[in-house]
Write a protein that holds these residues in place. Structure first.
Motif, PDB file in Angstrom:
ATOM      1  N   VAL A  90      40.928  40.367  43.072  1.00 31.18           N
ATOM      2  CA  VAL A  90      40.512  38.968  43.903  1.00 31.18           C
ATOM      3  C   VAL A  90      39.118  39.449  44.671  1.00 31.18           C
ATOM      4  O   VAL A  90      38.855  40.558  44.840  1.00 31.18           O
ATOM      5  N   TYR A 114      36.816  28.581  40.813  1.00 34.87           N
ATOM      6  CA  TYR A 114      37.651  29.896  40.351  1.00 34.87           C
ATOM      7  C   TYR A 114      38.596  30.088  41.616  1.00 34.87           C
ATOM      8  O   TYR A 114      38.350  31.166  42.258  1.00 34.87           O
ATOM      9  N   PRO A 115      39.584  29.247  41.894  1.00 32.58           N
ATOM     10  CA  PRO A 115      40.386  29.331  43.184  1.00 32.58           C
ATOM     11  C   PRO A 115      41.219  30.561  42.965  1.00 32.58           C
ATOM     12  O   PRO A 115      41.631  31.138  43.950  1.00 32.58           O
ATOM     13  N   HIS A 116      41.571  31.213  41.587  1.00 32.04           N
ATOM     14  CA  HIS A 116      42.374  32.341  41.609  1.00 32.04           C
ATOM     15  C   HIS A 116      41.647  33.539  41.697  1.00 32.04           C
ATOM     16  O   HIS A 116      42.214  34.681  41.846  1.00 32.04           O
ATOM     17  N   ARG A 117      40.220  33.618  41.829  1.00 31.69           N
ATOM     18  CA  ARG A 117      39.491  34.789  42.114  1.00 31.69           C
ATOM     19  C   ARG A 117      38.636  34.837  43.166  1.00 31.69           C
ATOM     20  O   ARG A 117      38.572  35.915  43.818  1.00 31.69           O
ATOM     21  N   GLU A 135      40.949  42.276  34.923  1.00 30.90           N
ATOM     22  CA  GLU A 135      41.332  41.012  35.514  1.00 30.90           C
ATOM     23  C   GLU A 135      42.105  41.062  36.707  1.00 30.90           C
ATOM     24  O   GLU A 135      42.489  39.803  37.433  1.00 30.90           O
ATOM     25  N   ASP A 136      42.784  41.968  37.160  1.00 29.29           N
ATOM     26  CA  ASP A 136      43.584  42.130  38.222  1.00 29.29           C
ATOM     27  C   ASP A 136      43.197  42.221  39.661  1.00 29.29           C
ATOM     28  O   ASP A 136      43.138  43.319  40.271  1.00 29.29           O
ATOM     29  N   THR A 189      47.579  41.830  43.840  1.00 28.95           N
ATOM     30  CA  THR A 189      46.445  42.231  43.140  1.00 28.95           C
ATOM     31  C   THR A 189      46.441  43.746  43.184  1.00 28.95           C
ATOM     32  O   THR A 189      46.794  44.195  44.351  1.00 28.95           O
TER      33      THR A 189
END
Length: 340
Positions: free
Chosen positions: A33, A56-59, A30-31, A2
């Motif tokens: 964490v 929101y596991p991706h974040r 958006e890129d 990221t």
């Protein structure tokens, strides 16, 4: 990998952390964490962290550790981050929706190592919020969007930036070697000053990217316990020690650290305790004075250019930076401030 890691140090902020997360989830960029670091908090933040991480596991990346203080969170998170940049967002604060987009855009356009944004001061009692340019405009003028190169005349102006973490985007490599003291606050000062001294290119934006809750009970701006003075001393001694590994340290840097000492010195009036207890912590702060003595010439040059205290105080400044008379003058001055 990221582009950005947002570090959220979490301790005793159960009532605020969801609002902080929501502001991060609203980012137009958006890129990134979020490292949600629970620093052994006794409150119920972990349930909130787990809920957001599940949704929101991706974040949201949950990290749980034993309590070690703000510096221990920064040490762990910076070491674990894999992104090119990082930003620290205190959990009682929020970011504007376009904060990351604004800061990252400037970093990429200018190939900057550090991007500094303005902020909005927010008050818990409902008082009107205030715009804060994030630097002292009495002594410096920063041009929004202009890249400031190390070694230029404008670089010293960056030393008048508020070192708080709000709306600052750091290239991760700037801070990778910083050694943060544990179990104390105010380590954001160490992060800013050493990262700035390591930076080659810096950009400022006057866009207010962060909302700073300035008067929360228990935060480091309102905590008047004696340990505050000890923490100030330890952090700024660490700043001086680690600055020795940085190249081309501007002379003004030492004046700014001396001014940080003076701020802490006058906080002795406000901390809890008797005159004797205040003086005890004042002597802890004197260890910082001893580390500043070798830079007496640089400090006095900065004072001559930027100082605004009266002649009597300027004389005291010169004397406490002078070996042989320093300790005696400091002791007398401290009694004036703390009471005898």
């Amino acid at each position: 990998m990221t582009k950005v890691t947002v570090i959220v140090p979490i301790y005793n902020v159960e009532e605020y952390v969801a609002q902080c997360f929501d502001s991060l989830l609203r980012q137009t960029f958006e890129d990134f964490v979020v490292f949600a670091v629970n620093d052994g908090s006794p409150k119920n933040e972990q349930a909130i962290i787990d809920e957001y991480a599940a949704r929101y596991p991706h974040r949201i990346i949950p990290i749980r550790k034993q309590n070690g203080g703000y510096g221990s969170v920064l040490q762990l998170a910076i070491a674990q981050a894999q992104s090119e940049y990082f930003l620290v967002c205190d959990p009682d604060d929020t970011l504007s929706p376009d904060a990351l987009a604004t800061l990252v855009s400037l970093a990429e356009e200018q190939q900057a190592d550090l991007v500094i944004g303005a902020k909005t001061l927010v008050y818990s009692d409902g008082s009107p919020s205030q715009y804060d340019p994030a630097y002292n405009r009495r002594f410096a003028t920063l041009t929004p969007g202009k890249c400031v190169e190390r070694g230029s005349a404008q670089f010293e102006d960056l030393l008048f930036v508020d070192p708080s973490p709000h709306a600052k985007l750091y290239r991760r490599s700037l801070a990778s070697a910083i050694r943060f003291p544990q179990k104390i606050g105010y380590t954001d000062n160490l992060l800013f000053y050493i990262s700035l001294l390591n930076a080659q290119r810096v950009v400022y934006t006057d866009a207010a990217c962060a909302f700073y809750l300035i008067d929360r009970a228990g935060n480091t701006m309102t905590d008047l316990k004696p340990k505050v003075i000890d923490a100030h001393a330890e952090v700024f001694m660490a700043v001086l020690d680690q600055a020795q590994s940085c190249r081309e340290v501007p002379a003004l840097f030492y004046y700014r650290i001396y001014e940080a000492f003076k701020f802490s010195f006058y906080q002795l009036r406000r901390i809890q305790g008797s005159s004797q207890q205040k003086q005890q912590h004042g002597w802890v702060l004197y260890e910082l004075v001893k580390k500043l003595m070798p830079y007496r010439a640089q400090i006095l040059a900065g004072q001559k250019k930027y100082g605004y205290s009266g002649r009597g105080e300027q004389l005291k400044d010169r004397l406490i930076l002078t070996p042989g008379v320093s300790r005696t003058v400091y002791g007398r001055w401290m009694k004036e401030v703390c009471g005898s």
